[in-house]
Design a protein around this motif. Structure first.
Motif, PDB file in Angstrom:
ATOM      1  N   SER A 178      51.087  68.672  48.201  1.00 37.34           N
ATOM      2  CA  SER A 178      50.030  69.052  49.136  1.00 37.34           C
ATOM      3  C   SER A 178      49.373  67.826  49.750  1.00 37.34           C
ATOM      4  O   SER A 178      49.349  66.741  49.154  1.00 37.34           O
ATOM      5  CB  SER A 178      48.986  69.901  48.403  1.00 37.34           C
ATOM      6  OG  SER A 178      47.921  70.249  49.263  1.00 37.34           O
ATOM      7  N   ASP A 181      44.536  69.168  53.238  1.00 37.64           N
ATOM      8  CA  ASP A 181      44.206  70.462  53.834  1.00 37.64           C
ATOM      9  C   ASP A 181      45.250  71.549  53.642  1.00 37.64           C
ATOM     10  O   ASP A 181      44.930  72.724  53.778  1.00 37.64           O
ATOM     11  CB  ASP A 181      43.965  70.283  55.344  1.00 37.64           C
ATOM     12  CG  ASP A 181      42.815  69.335  55.621  1.00 37.64           C
ATOM     13  OD1 ASP A 181      41.786  69.467  54.935  1.00 37.64           O
ATOM     14  OD2 ASP A 181      42.964  68.467  56.500  1.00 37.64           O
ATOM     15  N   ALA A 182      46.498  71.184  53.347  1.00 34.60           N
ATOM     16  CA  ALA A 182      47.536  72.217  53.327  1.00 34.60           C
ATOM     17  C   ALA A 182      48.692  71.840  52.414  1.00 34.60           C
ATOM     18  O   ALA A 182      48.898  70.666  52.082  1.00 34.60           O
ATOM     19  CB  ALA A 182      48.053  72.455  54.751  1.00 34.60           C
ATOM     20  N   PHE A 203      48.327  77.492  45.167  1.00 35.71           N
ATOM     21  CA  PHE A 203      47.056  76.954  45.654  1.00 35.71           C
ATOM     22  C   PHE A 203      46.170  76.441  44.531  1.00 35.71           C
ATOM     23  O   PHE A 203      45.258  75.641  44.781  1.00 35.71           O
ATOM     24  CB  PHE A 203      46.368  77.983  46.550  1.00 35.71           C
ATOM     25  CG  PHE A 203      47.017  78.020  47.905  1.00 35.71           C
ATOM     26  CD1 PHE A 203      46.606  77.152  48.895  1.00 35.71           C
ATOM     27  CD2 PHE A 203      48.091  78.851  48.158  1.00 35.71           C
ATOM     28  CE1 PHE A 203      47.236  77.130  50.133  1.00 35.71           C
ATOM     29  CE2 PHE A 203      48.728  78.845  49.391  1.00 35.71           C
ATOM     30  CZ  PHE A 203      48.299  77.978  50.385  1.00 35.71           C
ATOM     31  N   LYS A 206      47.456  72.963  44.628  1.00 33.97           N
ATOM     32  CA  LYS A 206      46.886  72.239  45.780  1.00 33.97           C
ATOM     33  C   LYS A 206      45.520  71.644  45.434  1.00 33.97           C
ATOM     34  O   LYS A 206      45.228  70.478  45.745  1.00 33.97           O
ATOM     35  CB  LYS A 206      46.763  73.179  46.978  1.00 33.97           C
ATOM     36  CG  LYS A 206      46.031  72.570  48.172  1.00 33.97           C
ATOM     37  CD  LYS A 206      45.880  73.581  49.291  1.00 33.97           C
ATOM     38  CE  LYS A 206      45.057  73.009  50.434  1.00 33.97           C
ATOM     39  NZ  LYS A 206      43.654  72.791  50.083  1.00 33.97           N
ATOM     40  N   GLU A 469      46.505  77.539  66.426  1.00 35.32           N
ATOM     41  CA  GLU A 469      46.150  78.225  65.189  1.00 35.32           C
ATOM     42  C   GLU A 469      46.965  79.491  64.990  1.00 35.32           C
ATOM     43  O   GLU A 469      46.926  80.102  63.937  1.00 35.32           O
ATOM     44  CB  GLU A 469      44.652  78.571  65.199  1.00 35.32           C
ATOM     45  CG  GLU A 469      43.729  77.361  65.216  1.00 35.32           C
ATOM     46  CD  GLU A 469      43.914  76.502  63.986  1.00 35.32           C
ATOM     47  OE1 GLU A 469      43.996  77.048  62.873  1.00 35.32           O
ATOM     48  OE2 GLU A 469      43.992  75.265  64.137  1.00 35.32           O
ATOM     49  N   GLY A 509      51.162  70.973  57.420  1.00 37.91           N
ATOM     50  CA  GLY A 509      50.998  71.773  56.211  1.00 37.91           C
ATOM     51  C   GLY A 509      50.922  73.249  56.536  1.00 37.91           C
ATOM     52  O   GLY A 509      50.847  73.646  57.707  1.00 37.91           O
ATOM     53  N   VAL A 510      50.926  74.067  55.485  1.00 35.47           N
ATOM     54  CA  VAL A 510      50.880  75.519  55.643  1.00 35.47           C
ATOM     55  C   VAL A 510      49.689  76.046  54.861  1.00 35.47           C
ATOM     56  O   VAL A 510      49.485  75.695  53.692  1.00 35.47           O
ATOM     57  CB  VAL A 510      52.181  76.172  55.134  1.00 35.47           C
ATOM     58  CG1 VAL A 510      52.095  77.686  55.223  1.00 35.47           C
ATOM     59  CG2 VAL A 510      53.369  75.673  55.940  1.00 35.47           C
ATOM     60  N   THR A 511      48.923  76.908  55.491  1.00 37.49           N
ATOM     61  CA  THR A 511      47.724  77.445  54.862  1.00 37.49           C
ATOM     62  C   THR A 511      48.050  78.672  54.008  1.00 37.49           C
ATOM     63  O   THR A 511      49.139  79.242  54.096  1.00 37.49           O
ATOM     64  CB  THR A 511      46.696  77.840  55.927  1.00 37.49           C
ATOM     65  OG1 THR A 511      47.269  78.856  56.755  1.00 37.49           O
ATOM     66  CG2 THR A 511      46.304  76.632  56.769  1.00 37.49           C
ATOM     67  N   ARG A 512      47.069  79.094  53.229  1.00 34.05           N
ATOM     68  CA  ARG A 512      47.266  80.239  52.328  1.00 34.05           C
ATOM     69  C   ARG A 512      47.572  81.543  53.079  1.00 34.05           C
ATOM     70  O   ARG A 512      48.489  82.268  52.685  1.00 34.05           O
ATOM     71  CB  ARG A 512      46.039  80.410  51.425  1.00 34.05           C
ATOM     72  CG  ARG A 512      46.217  81.518  50.405  1.00 34.05           C
ATOM     73  CD  ARG A 512      45.138  81.486  49.358  1.00 34.05           C
ATOM     74  NE  ARG A 512      45.404  82.471  48.315  1.00 34.05           N
ATOM     75  CZ  ARG A 512      45.136  82.297  47.040  1.00 34.05           C
ATOM     76  NH1 ARG A 512      44.600  81.156  46.630  1.00 34.05           N
ATOM     77  NH2 ARG A 512      45.379  83.249  46.165  1.00 34.05           N
TER      78      ARG A 512
END
Length: 698
Positions: A178, A181-182, A203, A206, A469, A509-512
């Protein structure tokens, strides 16, 4: 300078400025008694004409790190890395590569070496931390930092930075990398875990690595070098815009050709035409037409998906390509299956063997064996190319390890099915996610071979197209969507849950929420694929193939094991040779017999019974046997009259005349005829050669 922080149940330290000071950036990372050195370096000469990042990442394990000397002929670590070293190098390479701009065309190398390894902490995550930190300290433009950790669920509780013992007992096992942020990379497996549990583990990891990111920033501020800038390529943006505008319709028509080979040929021809048509406007040596082609291809593909909700092969965003399955394709293989999904095709084969066929592994933790192997082969014809055949590369090893991990969760326990299992995937066509097709063909081949897996496994690759986004998730991506998209997220599992995951990205990066959507959408695709597979073969066959070795298990008293093994393994080798079988003897007295036929298995059972049953394991009194002199002592000779059974022929019974020395009559290795005179209550056997000589008039 040295910085450190608490991590898990120990502390991690990062030190720089003491060792390897001529490298652009170098650090030593330590946790417990595990220490890893990492160094980053780039050349001073730019490589002209490259459209990719010339980055090489190597990870090496030194055997002195665990106090061992290499066991090979040369007594040194060899150049070609082990499978573990290759997989670790991939784990380091994949997350750092997207964070170095493609405009950086200087040859760049990151080397990580395990110098000291304890039995608690695996050095691979320390190597990843070292690679990121060395790049942060160097003059190489790196958009880090990143850090990774293992996360596992053991005893129902998620644990980050687990010990190796905790990993061994876990039902979720992931490596998560991670940034601040992502999440940038995920790799691992599970025992049919729910998607929400996988997401929670990712996460949690993360958050756990955030202190490691702060350490790197602190070290960079104190000891980092100024970053070099890539050489800027001067572009004629006006010309590029003009080309893109004039050729948009042609690109749309060419890119939406359904079949891969005609589409690639069409795109290659279009690129050549553009280069020729705009050569005069671009000027000699200009790459502007090629740049316009690249941008236009990406823009059209992404625009179709984002603006129209359709893909270049006409599918919807969640639609899986047509699937075709066939089992029993190879008549002599123990199990085989062909799995075709669109233009991706894998031939899977399963072969069953005995414990003698287990893979022997020599690693830092010592010698071990592996009873399940999955090999992935990717010949050049699968993509319509011509290349030199060579030994498996990082791609083959990585994809094979992913598919192997996906299936390990459903294999039967060794005590229930003590076969060694080897699965091979021959990728016959490739247009997106051949590793997930391998999972499907491997599952079908195992069931065709009669391996009692607990549930069928299927896999699907998810893609991502980002527009600011806004995120669009794709199910079952094509090769073009992988190449021009932002994520490749492979997810394998059963109807019950996930067994393996692997995620690579090309963005920060990839968010939740995005990952949650990808996991949920992947489950729908996986269930559809499993449904199609079940139409051909829904469960393992009740019996193994007629060509597979027959397995029979018998038990003998543990004190009789020596009677089956014999001195130096002599007896067991004789049984195996005489009956054409393989015997696996457990310390408990359980003997597993692998035989090519039932008759040969019965012959091995009879041979074992003769040597372990007191009623059948002794010679007959009064009978003459031809035996071998196995040992000479002052008072006589021991003669083997049956395999593993010997008796004493006293010096007085060796010849018709009186002997002063046993060796005057016989020598070790001589074959002589003796008669059994007596067997006492302790099963000691008394033999006579003299009686035989007298009876035969010799």
């Amino acid at each position: 300078m040295k910085v450190e922080t608490k991590f898990g149940d120990s502390r991690i330290s990062i030190e720089t400025g003491k060792l390897a000071r001529q490298a652009a950036g170098s650090v030593v990372v330590a946790m417990g008694e595990t220490m890893v050195m990492a160094a980053a370096q780039s050349s001073s000469d730019v490589r002209e004409g490259l459209d990719f990042l010339p980055l090489t990442v190597d990870y090496q394990e030194r055997l002195y790190s665990v106090g061992r000397i290499p066991g090979n002929f040369f007594r040194r670590e060899l150049g070609r890395g082990s499978e573990k070293e290759t997989l670790t190098a991939r784990i380091i390479d994949r997350p750092i590569r997207p964070l170095i701009t493609k405009a950086w065309t200087y040859e760049t190398q990151v080397i990580c070496q395990a110098w000291s390894v304890d039995d608690k902490y695996d050095p691979d995550m320390l190597a990843l931390l070292g690679a990121s930190t060395s790049l942060m300290l160097s003059d190489i433009p790196f958009d880090g930092p990143i850090a990774g950790t293992r996360v596992c669920r053991t005893g129902g509780k998620l644990v980050t930075a687990p010990t190796q013992d905790q990993v061994a007992d876990s039902d979720i096992y992931l490596i998560v990398v991670s940034s601040k942020d992502a999440v940038v990379m995920v790799e691992g497996g599970a025992r049919q875990a729910a998607e929400e549990d996988i997401l929670e583990a990712i996460f949690l990891a993360k958050e756990a690595v955030q202190p490691l990111l702060k350490l790197q920033i602190e070290l960079q501020k104190a000891a980092g070098k100024d970053k070099r800038r890539p050489i800027e390529v001067v572009r004629d943006e006006g010309l590029i815009g003009k080309i893109m505008s004039e050729r948009r319709a042609e690109m749309l028509e060419t890119l939406t050709i359904r079949e891969k080979q005609p589409r690639q040929k069409g795109l290659a021809a279009m690129k050549a035409r553009m280069k020729a048509d705009y050569a005069e406007a671009a000027g000699e040596g200009s790459t502007d037409p090629a740049e316009a082609f690249k941008r236009l291809e990406s823009e059209v593909l992404r625009g179709l998906i984002l603006n129209e909700g359709r893909r270049i092969d006409g599918r919807s965003l969640t639609e899986v390509r047509p699937i075709d399955c066939e089992v029993g394709f190879l008549p002599r293989a123990h199990g085989s299956a062909v799995f075709t999904r669109g233009e991706t095709q894998s031939l899977g084969t399963a072969t069953l063997g005995s414990s003698y066929d287990e893979q022997r592994l020599d690693s830092l933790i010592g010698d071990s064996t592996k009873a399940f192997m999955l090999n992935y082969n990717f010949p050049p014809y699968s993509t319509g190319e011509v290349k030199r055949l060579s030994s498996p590369g990082r791609r083959e090893i990585g994809h094979g390890a992913l598919a192997e991990r996906a299936l390990k969760a459903v294999l039967p326990a060794p005590e229930d099915f003590p076969y060694t299992i080897r699965v091979v995937s021959e990728v016959l066509e490739s247009n997106g996610s051949s590793s997930m097709a391998t999972v499907c063909s491997a599952t079908l081949s195992l069931m065709d071979a009669g391996v009692p897996i607990t549930a069928p496994v299927a896999g699907v690759a998810m893609g991502l197209i980002m527009n600011g986004e806004e995120a669009t998730v794709l199910t079952d991506i094509l090769g073009d969507e992988d190449h021009l998209g932002d994520m490749d997220f492979k997810i394998a599992g059963t109807a019950k849950g996930v067994t393996a995951v692997q995620m690579d990205i090309k963005i920060a990066g990839v968010t939740r929420p995005i990952m949650d959507r990808a996991l949920s959408q992947a489950r729908e695709g996986r269930l559809h694929i499993l449904e199609q597979m079940a139409k051909v073969l829904a469960a393992p066959r009740p019996e193994v193939s007629k060509y597979a070795p027959k397995m029979t298990v018998i038990e003998i008293p543990s004190e009789k094991i020596k009677d089956v093994i014999g001195p130096g393994g002599k007896i067991i080798k004789a049984i195996q040779s005489e009956t054409d079988t393989r015997l696996d003897v457990d310390d408990s007295g359980k003997i597993t017999i692998f035989a090519p036929s039932e008759e040969k298995a019965n012959a091995a059972i009879e041979a074992i019974r003769k040597r372990t049953d007191p009623r059948t394991n002794l010679p007959e009194i009064g009978r003459i046997y031809e035996g071998k002199v196995v040992k000479i002592v002052d008072f006589g000779a021991f003669v083997e009259v049956m395999p593993g059974v010997d008796g004493l022929c006293h010096i007085s019974q060796l010849a018709r005349e009186r002997l002063k020395n046993v060796r005057d009559a016989v020598s070790e290795g001589d074959i002589i005829r003796v008669k059994v005179l007596e067997i006492d209550k302790f099963n000691k056997i008394r033999l006579s050669r003299r009686v035989v000589l007298e009876e035969e008039g010799k």
